[in-house]
Scaffold this motif. Structure first.
Motif, mmCIF file in Angstrom:
data_model
loop_
_atom_site.group_PDB
_atom_site.id
_atom_site.type_symbol
_atom_site.label_atom_id
_atom_site.label_comp_id
_atom_site.label_asym_id
_atom_site.label_seq_id
_atom_site.Cartn_x
_atom_site.Cartn_y
_atom_site.Cartn_z
ATOM 1 N N LEU A 55 0.819 -1.210 0.000
ATOM 2 C CA LEU A 55 0.000 0.000 0.000
ATOM 3 C C LEU A 55 0.854 1.262 0.000
ATOM 4 C CD1 LEU A 55 -2.695 -0.893 2.699
ATOM 5 C CD2 LEU A 55 -2.864 -1.156 0.215
ATOM 6 N N THR A 56 0.358 2.291 -0.675
ATOM 7 C CA THR A 56 0.926 3.624 -0.560
ATOM 8 C C THR A 56 0.209 4.340 0.577
ATOM 9 O OG1 THR A 56 1.433 3.702 -2.924
ATOM 10 C CG2 THR A 56 1.324 5.805 -1.752
ATOM 11 N N MET A 57 0.963 4.837 1.530
ATOM 12 C CA MET A 57 0.357 5.482 2.695
ATOM 13 C C MET A 57 0.230 6.993 2.497
ATOM 14 S SD MET A 57 -0.359 3.013 4.684
ATOM 15 C CE MET A 57 0.095 1.310 5.072
ATOM 16 N N PRO A 58 -0.813 7.619 3.048
ATOM 17 C CA PRO A 58 -1.881 6.987 3.815
ATOM 18 C C PRO A 58 -2.833 6.211 2.906
ATOM 19 C CG PRO A 58 -2.405 9.285 3.458
ATOM 20 C CD PRO A 58 -1.019 9.082 2.917
ATOM 21 N N HIS A 59 -3.560 5.294 3.521
ATOM 22 C CA HIS A 59 -4.537 4.508 2.765
ATOM 23 C C HIS A 59 -5.922 4.725 3.349
ATOM 24 C CE1 HIS A 59 -5.964 1.352 0.100
ATOM 25 N NE2 HIS A 59 -6.675 0.886 1.121
ATOM 26 N N VAL A 60 -6.892 4.818 2.460
ATOM 27 C CA VAL A 60 -8.301 4.944 2.833
ATOM 28 C C VAL A 60 -9.013 3.685 2.360
ATOM 29 C CG1 VAL A 60 -10.433 6.252 2.532
ATOM 30 C CG2 VAL A 60 -8.241 7.458 2.653
ATOM 31 N N GLY A 61 -9.583 2.924 3.287
ATOM 32 C CA GLY A 61 -10.279 1.687 2.937
ATOM 33 C C GLY A 61 -11.750 1.922 2.637
ATOM 34 N N GLY A 62 -12.466 0.811 2.505
ATOM 35 C CA GLY A 62 -13.906 0.885 2.279
ATOM 36 C C GLY A 62 -14.288 0.532 0.861
ATOM 37 N N SER A 63 -14.856 -0.674 0.663
ATOM 38 C CA SER A 63 -15.185 -1.161 -0.682
ATOM 39 C C SER A 63 -16.649 -0.978 -1.060
ATOM 40 C CB SER A 63 -14.825 -2.649 -0.789
ATOM 41 O OG SER A 63 -13.458 -2.873 -0.514
ATOM 42 N N ASP A 64 -17.530 -0.990 -0.068
ATOM 43 C CA ASP A 64 -18.972 -0.925 -0.333
ATOM 44 C C ASP A 64 -19.464 0.510 -0.147
ATOM 45 O OD1 ASP A 64 -19.653 -3.502 -1.090
ATOM 46 O OD2 ASP A 64 -19.810 -4.207 0.975
ATOM 47 N N ILE A 65 -19.746 1.175 -1.257
ATOM 48 C CA ILE A 65 -19.941 2.633 -1.244
ATOM 49 C C ILE A 65 -21.265 3.014 -1.893
ATOM 50 C CG2 ILE A 65 -18.967 4.824 -2.023
ATOM 51 C CD1 ILE A 65 -16.283 3.126 -2.396
ATOM 52 N N ALA A 66 -21.983 3.920 -1.240
ATOM 53 C CA ALA A 66 -23.157 4.545 -1.848
ATOM 54 C C ALA A 66 -23.037 6.054 -1.682
ATOM 55 C CB ALA A 66 -24.442 4.038 -1.201
ATOM 56 N N GLY A 67 -23.483 6.788 -2.685
ATOM 57 C CA GLY A 67 -23.379 8.240 -2.617
ATOM 58 C C GLY A 67 -24.034 8.891 -3.819
ATOM 59 N N VAL A 68 -23.599 10.103 -4.135
ATOM 60 C CA VAL A 68 -24.150 10.845 -5.270
ATOM 61 C C VAL A 68 -23.006 11.302 -6.176
ATOM 62 C CG1 VAL A 68 -26.185 11.623 -4.001
ATOM 63 C CG2 VAL A 68 -24.141 13.029 -4.005
ATOM 64 N N ILE A 69 -23.300 11.394 -7.462
ATOM 65 C CA ILE A 69 -22.305 11.832 -8.432
ATOM 66 C C ILE A 69 -22.028 13.327 -8.237
ATOM 67 C CG2 ILE A 69 -21.764 12.114 -10.881
ATOM 68 C CD1 ILE A 69 -21.784 9.216 -9.960
ATOM 69 N N ASP A 70 -20.742 13.661 -8.069
ATOM 70 C CA ASP A 70 -20.351 15.050 -7.834
ATOM 71 C C ASP A 70 -19.668 15.674 -9.047
ATOM 72 O OD1 ASP A 70 -19.865 17.136 -5.494
ATOM 73 O OD2 ASP A 70 -17.981 17.023 -6.640
ATOM 74 N N ARG A 71 -18.898 14.856 -9.792
ATOM 75 C CA ARG A 71 -18.122 15.401 -10.911
ATOM 76 C C ARG A 71 -17.887 14.278 -11.918
ATOM 77 N NH1 ARG A 71 -12.598 17.518 -8.990
ATOM 78 N NH2 ARG A 71 -13.995 18.433 -7.419
ATOM 79 N N LEU A 72 -17.760 14.650 -13.213
ATOM 80 C CA LEU A 72 -17.570 13.672 -14.279
ATOM 81 C C LEU A 72 -16.224 13.859 -14.954
ATOM 82 C CD1 LEU A 72 -21.036 13.953 -16.086
ATOM 83 C CD2 LEU A 72 -20.443 12.499 -14.139
ATOM 84 N N GLY A 73 -15.585 12.743 -15.319
ATOM 85 C CA GLY A 73 -14.427 12.805 -16.189
ATOM 86 C C GLY A 73 -14.835 13.253 -17.579
ATOM 87 N N LYS A 74 -13.867 13.738 -18.357
ATOM 88 C CA LYS A 74 -14.199 14.377 -19.642
ATOM 89 C C LYS A 74 -14.831 13.426 -20.654
ATOM 90 C CE LYS A 74 -9.579 13.826 -21.726
ATOM 91 N NZ LYS A 74 -8.438 14.536 -22.335
ATOM 92 N N ASN A 75 -14.621 12.106 -20.507
ATOM 93 C CA ASN A 75 -15.197 11.146 -21.455
ATOM 94 C C ASN A 75 -16.524 10.560 -20.990
ATOM 95 O OD1 ASN A 75 -12.930 11.476 -23.049
ATOM 96 N ND2 ASN A 75 -11.898 9.647 -22.261
#
Length: 348
Positions: A55-75
């Motif tokens: 791992l590259t530190m610091p590391h943020v865990g958590g695989s099961d995620i729900a939320g809202v779309i905030d920003r889009l990549g250009k494609n």
């Protein structure tokens, strides 16, 4: 942004609420404002350290995620800002021989959000746009976060790998876990008779509520003797095994001739005691399984959206309580999923 991160591997005490940069997004990614994230045993292993995981530190865990779309990549197209979504935590290249034939969980560079990349124990997470799925209005963020990893794991293990059929007998070990509690429901939906093993009267009652036909309290009863008796010394057609070292030997013994053992975890240790003579004499199958293909993920998630399978949430706590949540999961004090609420708790 605020995140629950660790700067070194170790016990729950290494987790700390800190400020880290908001992740950059690539052209094919989306930035998700996290509302809820559920814990898995994977989070414990990543935090403790696993062989081969650098791992590259610091590391943020958590695989099961729900939320809202905030920003889009250009494609990225046709994804509305503010859409309520859940994340498929499986990462694959989409180009190797396994991905091309629809076996993405066998991808040569397969990874998992929260293990091989930063996860959702933070206010924001960047994920590939291909890994998001809209959440129906009838599910909360906490319910939605509790399903992706465990339901896809259980679905692939039972249906795609285990080939579970109506009328068969199945034994599910560690029935209070996230994937095992999902497996009880899937096995009943498939028409099997379900034997489940857990510990304590409260967990026994919850496993019965999910539909298990027979629930054995391992703290008071020898599961092998009980299942052997109840199947008239035949054994079961399939064992779903995630406990590992402690139950492995008996899980193999309880299989009927031609039976299948599907393993997707090893919470009590990686070295199981295998009597090879049983394997060849009974002609049993030992099958490994992990995560799922994209098609399998979509299939099982749609069953949840339709109400045919349901999330199993043990408790919801705040992100700031992540140490206590890890401790509870390590001690097996939950039935189903422990979910962390991130930021505001409303479902919009």
């Amino acid at each position: 942004m605020k995140a629950a991160a660790f700067y070194e591997q170790g016990g729950p005490e290494v987790l700390q609420i800190t400020e880290v940069p908001i992740p950059e997004i690539g052209p094919n990614d989306v930035l998700v404002r996290v509302k809820a994230v559920a814990l898995n045993h994977l989070d414990l292993w990543v935090r403790r350290g696993m062989p081969g995981l650098d791992l590259t530190m610091p590391h943020v865990g958590g695989s099961d995620i729900a939320g809202v779309i905030d920003r889009l990549g250009k494609n990225v197209r046709d994804v509305p800002i503010g859409q309520r979504i859940v994340v498929n935590p499986s990462l694959c290249c989409g180009q190797c021989e396994f991905c091309v034939r629809g076996e993405e969980s066998l991808c040569l560079t397969f990874g998992i959000v929260g293990e091989h990349t930063w996860g959702g124990c933070a206010e924001y997470v960047a994920v590939p746009a291909d890994n998001i799925m809209p959440i129906p209005d009838n599910l909360t963020f906490e319910e939605a976060a509790s399903v992706p990893l465990v339901f896809q794991t259980a679905w692939r293990a039972l249906i795609a790998r285990g080939g579970l059929r109506a009328g068969e007998d199945i034994l599910i070990q560690g029935a209070s876990g996230g994937a095992a509690s999902a497996a009880i429901q899937i096995a009943k939906l498939a028409g099997a008779r379900v034997f489940a093993v857990t510990s304590g009267p409260a967990k026994v009652a919850k496993a019965k509520e999910l539909g298990a036909d027979v629930v054995i309290d391992r703290s008071t009863t020898d599961f092998f003797r009980e299942v052997w008796r109840m199947t008239n010394k035949r054994g079961v057609d399939l064992v779903l095994e995630n406990v590992g070292q402690v139950t492995w030997k008996q899980s193999l013994r309880i299989l009927t001739k031609g039976g299948r053992l599907v393993t997707y975890g090893a919470t009590t240790g990686p070295s199981g005691d295998t009597d090879i003579r049983q394997v060849f004499w009974k002609q049993i199958y030992i099958i490994g399984s992990t995560m799922s293909s994209r098609a399998e993920f979509t299939e099982v998630m749609n069953l949840i959206w339709q109400g045919k399978l349901r999330p199993v949430v043990d408790r919801v706590v705040s992100l700031e309580e992540i140490r206590e949540a890890h401790q509870a999961l390590e001690a097996g004090k939950q039935f189903g999923k422990i979910v962390l609420s991130v930021g505001d708790s409303n479902n919009s």
